[in-house]
Write a protein that holds these residues in place. Sequence first.
Motif, PDB file in Angstrom:
ATOM      1  N   GLY A   6      44.423  37.121  46.855  1.00  0.00           N
ATOM      2  CA  GLY A   6      44.315  38.484  47.374  1.00  0.00           C
ATOM      3  C   GLY A   6      42.895  38.842  47.746  1.00  0.00           C
ATOM      4  N   SER A   7      41.947  38.475  46.892  1.00  0.00           N
ATOM      5  CA  SER A   7      40.544  38.785  47.172  1.00  0.00           C
ATOM      6  C   SER A   7      40.059  38.034  48.405  1.00  0.00           C
ATOM      7  N   PHE A  63      39.345  45.933  45.780  1.00  0.00           N
ATOM      8  CA  PHE A  63      40.805  45.855  45.721  1.00  0.00           C
ATOM      9  C   PHE A  63      41.300  45.020  44.538  1.00  0.00           C
ATOM     10  N   TRP A  64      40.580  43.956  44.182  1.00  0.00           N
ATOM     11  CA  TRP A  64      41.139  42.959  43.270  1.00  0.00           C
ATOM     12  C   TRP A  64      40.369  42.754  41.971  1.00  0.00           C
ATOM     13  N   MET A  65      39.163  43.260  41.876  1.00  0.00           N
ATOM     14  CA  MET A  65      38.381  43.021  40.668  1.00  0.00           C
ATOM     15  C   MET A  65      38.753  44.006  39.563  1.00  0.00           C
ATOM     16  N   PRO A  66      39.099  43.511  38.375  1.00  0.00           N
ATOM     17  CA  PRO A  66      39.305  44.414  37.235  1.00  0.00           C
ATOM     18  C   PRO A  66      38.025  45.186  36.932  1.00  0.00           C
ATOM     19  N   GLY A  69      35.199  43.492  35.265  1.00  0.00           N
ATOM     20  CA  GLY A  69      34.412  42.578  36.084  1.00  0.00           C
ATOM     21  C   GLY A  69      33.212  43.263  36.715  1.00  0.00           C
ATOM     22  N   PHE A  70      33.364  44.539  37.084  1.00  0.00           N
ATOM     23  CA  PHE A  70      32.228  45.294  37.619  1.00  0.00           C
ATOM     24  C   PHE A  70      31.224  45.601  36.513  1.00  0.00           C
ATOM     25  N   SER A  71      31.738  45.930  35.340  1.00  0.00           N
ATOM     26  CA  SER A  71      30.865  46.269  34.224  1.00  0.00           C
ATOM     27  C   SER A  71      30.042  45.066  33.774  1.00  0.00           C
ATOM     28  N   ASP A  72      30.682  43.899  33.694  1.00  0.00           N
ATOM     29  CA  ASP A  72      29.997  42.699  33.213  1.00  0.00           C
ATOM     30  C   ASP A  72      28.906  42.236  34.168  1.00  0.00           C
ATOM     31  N   PHE A  73      29.077  42.496  35.462  1.00  0.00           N
ATOM     32  CA  PHE A  73      28.128  41.984  36.459  1.00  0.00           C
ATOM     33  C   PHE A  73      27.428  43.101  37.228  1.00  0.00           C
ATOM     34  N   ALA A 183      36.306  36.742  36.727  1.00  0.00           N
ATOM     35  CA  ALA A 183      35.522  37.734  37.461  1.00  0.00           C
ATOM     36  C   ALA A 183      34.575  37.068  38.451  1.00  0.00           C
ATOM     37  N   ILE A 184      33.793  36.107  37.980  1.00  0.00           N
ATOM     38  CA  ILE A 184      32.844  35.443  38.889  1.00  0.00           C
ATOM     39  C   ILE A 184      33.587  34.637  39.942  1.00  0.00           C
ATOM     40  N   ALA A 185      34.783  34.122  39.586  1.00  0.00           N
ATOM     41  CA  ALA A 185      35.602  33.394  40.573  1.00  0.00           C
ATOM     42  C   ALA A 185      36.066  34.323  41.685  1.00  0.00           C
ATOM     43  N   ILE A 186      36.464  35.533  41.333  1.00  0.00           N
ATOM     44  CA  ILE A 186      36.894  36.507  42.347  1.00  0.00           C
ATOM     45  C   ILE A 186      35.746  36.833  43.293  1.00  0.00           C
ATOM     46  N   TYR A 187      34.546  37.022  42.745  1.00  0.00           N
ATOM     47  CA  TYR A 187      33.387  37.283  43.597  1.00  0.00           C
ATOM     48  C   TYR A 187      33.164  36.125  44.578  1.00  0.00           C
TER      49      TYR A 187
END
Length: 351
Positions: A6-7, A63-66, A69-73, A183-187
């Motif tokens: 999706g990402s 759209f796809w990041m929990p 995931g934003f908080s951690d990075f 998370a880093i994989a989605i990025y």
Amino acid sequence: MTTILGSLLTAYLIAFLIIPVIIKYTKKKRILDVPGRRKIHKDLTPSMGGLAIFAGFIAGALFWMPLQGFSDFKYALGGLLVIFLTGFRDDIVPLKPHVKLLAQIFAAGIVVVPAGIRITSLYGLFGIDALPVPLDYLISIFVIIVITNSFNLIDGLDGLAGTVASIILSFFGTWFFLAGEEAIAIYCFCFLGAILAFLYFNWQPSKIFMGDTGALLLGFFFSILAIYFMEANHQLSPDDPLKFNAVVTTAMAVIIIPLFDTLRIFILRLSKGISPFTPDKNHMHHALMRMGMSHAYTAITLGSLNLTFIGLILIFRDQSDFIMLPALLVVSTALSLTLDFFIIRKVSTRG
């Protein structure tokens, strides 16, 4: 897997839809890359493709990041934003080199200090494990700046930077996904989707370049991935199938094309008694094109070389850095000497 696909697709779609708008707007406003002595292209070409890459990346992540995931990075994303704005400003109104460097140091500091993404060990290389804190900060910032600018240097012909970036992102994105670092994989796959869309318009004959906006942004992100990979790989148990014993060499092999090209060009310039920072047309892609290769064939050749190094590091992943790092340097040097030999012979034949 759904979030990964999706990402990627979301980032691809957004970038694909935005790029034609950017091309039309930049042509209308005459925000174009002008051909010159050190540039291969011969036509005025839009150079704001990095804007679409960043937009695709952000859209895919939103759209796809929990939320976690934003908080951690969040600090790493802050560093990326600084680099994006620096590249964007440089594409609109050129910045002085020292200003760009200071912006990169500031962004790297954000990643290294508050984000904590830094090299804390040499993993036994040269007999060194843990690094003292002041030194690991300096080494980490230095590595980030080197990788950032090395990728910017290979953005010199149609399709090359996008091809190499796609390979790097595919490797790191897949490894992080398999390692449970979603998370880093989605990025990674957000950037990959945007890059694939960009390549459609950047393949020879190119309709748009990524500019410093894209090249610096991607180089900076690759430096984060390389450091994060080394630290994550180091934490794996010795019997984990994802474990690479030669962790430093593996990170270098994945981004070998920009790193090796930068080292090669610096050595060539110093051997001629000129500043290593003096721009010229002696990069690997320039050399291959002097041998008669087209933009597309040069991009495919260097992309294939990148894949070959990754394949070798996968085959010999049980070997240590003591073996793999010298082997990497020897093979890279041999390839450089071979390339220079063929160039000299080509020039002599023409003469």
